[in-house]
Design an enzyme around this catalytic site. Structure first.
Site, PDB file in Angstrom:
ATOM      1  N   ASP A   1     -41.315  54.809 -53.815  1.00 59.50           N
ATOM      2  CA  ASP A   1     -41.329  54.397 -53.109  1.00 59.50           C
ATOM      3  C   ASP A   1     -40.596  52.768 -52.100  1.00 59.50           C
ATOM      4  O   ASP A   1     -41.513  52.182 -51.637  1.00 59.50           O
ATOM      5  CB  ASP A   1     -43.046  53.922 -52.581  1.00 59.50           C
ATOM      6  CG  ASP A   1     -43.318  53.648 -54.336  1.00 59.50           C
ATOM      7  OD1 ASP A   1     -42.278  53.207 -55.132  1.00 59.50           O
ATOM      8  OD2 ASP A   1     -44.750  53.377 -54.289  1.00 59.50           O
ATOM      9  N   ARG A   8     -52.866  62.726 -50.879  1.00 56.07           N
ATOM     10  CA  ARG A   8     -51.310  63.557 -50.507  1.00 56.07           C
ATOM     11  C   ARG A   8     -50.855  64.127 -51.767  1.00 56.07           C
ATOM     12  O   ARG A   8     -49.930  64.977 -51.909  1.00 56.07           O
ATOM     13  CB  ARG A   8     -50.526  61.985 -49.467  1.00 56.07           C
ATOM     14  CG  ARG A   8     -50.179  60.873 -50.170  1.00 56.07           C
ATOM     15  CD  ARG A   8     -50.016  60.242 -49.522  1.00 56.07           C
ATOM     16  NE  ARG A   8     -49.714  58.867 -50.030  1.00 56.07           N
ATOM     17  CZ  ARG A   8     -50.767  58.231 -50.587  1.00 56.07           C
ATOM     18  NH1 ARG A   8     -52.406  58.260 -50.665  1.00 56.07           N
ATOM     19  NH2 ARG A   8     -50.840  56.784 -51.372  1.00 56.07           N
ATOM     20  N   LYS A  27     -49.016  59.788 -64.519  1.00 53.10           N
ATOM     21  CA  LYS A  27     -48.877  60.365 -63.475  1.00 53.10           C
ATOM     22  C   LYS A  27     -47.380  61.947 -63.980  1.00 53.10           C
ATOM     23  O   LYS A  27     -47.621  62.909 -63.502  1.00 53.10           O
ATOM     24  CB  LYS A  27     -48.457  59.596 -61.938  1.00 53.10           C
ATOM     25  CG  LYS A  27     -48.658  59.060 -60.871  1.00 53.10           C
ATOM     26  CD  LYS A  27     -48.218  58.930 -59.845  1.00 53.10           C
ATOM     27  CE  LYS A  27     -49.348  58.113 -58.421  1.00 53.10           C
ATOM     28  NZ  LYS A  27     -49.082  57.656 -57.516  1.00 53.10           N
ATOM     29  N   ASP A  44     -41.934  58.851 -63.702  1.00 51.27           N
ATOM     30  CA  ASP A  44     -43.023  57.779 -63.161  1.00 51.27           C
ATOM     31  C   ASP A  44     -43.833  56.962 -63.736  1.00 51.27           C
ATOM     32  O   ASP A  44     -43.631  57.354 -64.520  1.00 51.27           O
ATOM     33  CB  ASP A  44     -43.867  58.688 -61.804  1.00 51.27           C
ATOM     34  CG  ASP A  44     -44.447  58.164 -60.735  1.00 51.27           C
ATOM     35  OD1 ASP A  44     -44.945  56.675 -61.356  1.00 51.27           O
ATOM     36  OD2 ASP A  44     -44.358  58.362 -59.494  1.00 51.27           O
ATOM     37  N   CYS A  70     -47.318  52.557 -47.398  1.00 52.79           N
ATOM     38  CA  CYS A  70     -48.288  53.205 -47.200  1.00 52.79           C
ATOM     39  C   CYS A  70     -49.847  52.835 -46.582  1.00 52.79           C
ATOM     40  O   CYS A  70     -50.859  52.945 -45.698  1.00 52.79           O
ATOM     41  CB  CYS A  70     -48.261  54.500 -47.688  1.00 52.79           C
ATOM     42  SG  CYS A  70     -46.486  55.401 -47.605  1.00 52.79           S
TER      43      CYS A  70
END
Length: 265
Positions: free
Chosen positions: A137, A80, A93, A69, A198
């Protein structure tokens, strides 16, 4: 399905105690736990689905986790992305996920890869894994992950979530049993369009946890040989109506023995 990973010879005494509930679980047992200990799983994305999947796999006793990532933790992630905390805001991350994994499962070896996966590095980054989990994503990244897994012959555990809806499946270009099924069988190239983000339409945080756990469960089944993986089946979750159903995925085009041999090589 036969177990994907040969068992490690022994487990550390503390790890035996920590994972004791697996040792009495039908389908895993002590040998299956040693298979998990010997497994190397690579997860692309440490976000909404990647965070709970990583934590579940670490808790399950997977011996080696690689986290890919290139993003940093933001405040909006914390609704989330359960691997991250307020104090992690602004950090990589990968580093935040590694901290959470080590705190939960000290025997798990974590490899941090703070890079964006693309066509140039995908095969290099995924080589050495027994199983790849794609929670990225963007569809461009998903295509590159899938192409690399097909070239390497690796099983790909795949999940997507948006708003109140989610999907999960397993792709594998060279399975030991059953028909090969790949991403293009579900989404032929050029058909995916431009789904909203999102940030535009939202996502239910609790659904990310639910489906991240499903993805981890698919990995555990593949590694240990327990149960029936989602190979050739797409699980579809509608959290708004509390319904789940599945559709069968069949190869979109016939695959020749030469193509299968190429994937295996």
């Amino acid at each position: 399905m036969q177990p994907l990973v040969a068992p490690a010879p022994v487990l550390e005494p503390e790890e035996l105690v920590r994972t004791a509930r697996h040792a009495v679980l039908a389908g895993i047992g002590e040998e299956g736990q040693r298979r998990l200990n010997a497994a190397h799983v690579t997860i692309v994305g440490a976000g909404g689905l990647g965070s709970p999947a990583l934590l579940a796999l670490a808790a399950a006793g997977v011996g080696s986790l690689t986290v890919i990532d290139d993003d940093v933790v933001e405040l909006t992630n914390l609704q989330r992305q359960l691997a991250h905390r307020v104090e992690d805001i602004g950090t990589r991350k990968t580093a935040s996920a590694a901290r959470a994994i080590t705190a939960l499962a000290p025997h798990t070896v974590v490899t941090q890869v703070p890079e964006r996966l693309d066509a140039a590095n995908a095969e290099r980054l995924l080589t050495g894994a027994h199983v790849v989990v794609d929670t990225s994503d963007t569809f461009a990244t998903r295509r590159e992950v899938a192409a690399a897994c097909e070239a390497l012959g690796l099983p790909l555990v795949w999940g997507a979530v948006q708003e109140w809806h989610a999907q999960a499946t397993v792709f594998w270009s060279d399975p030991p049993a059953g028909e090969p099924v790949v991403l293009a069988d579900l989404f032929p190239v050029g058909t995916e369009g431009e789904p909203p983000s999102c940030a535009q339409v939202g996502v239910l945080g609790a659904l990310c946890v639910q489906v991240g756990g499903m993805l981890a469960g698919e990995v555990i089944k593949l590694v240990t040989g327990a149960g029936e993986p989602l190979l050739g089946r797409l699980a579809m979750v509608d959290a708004l109506t509390s319904r789940q159903h599945e559709i069968v995925i069949r190869p979109a085009t016939a695959r020749t023995p030469e193509a299968t041999a190429g994937a295996r090589a």
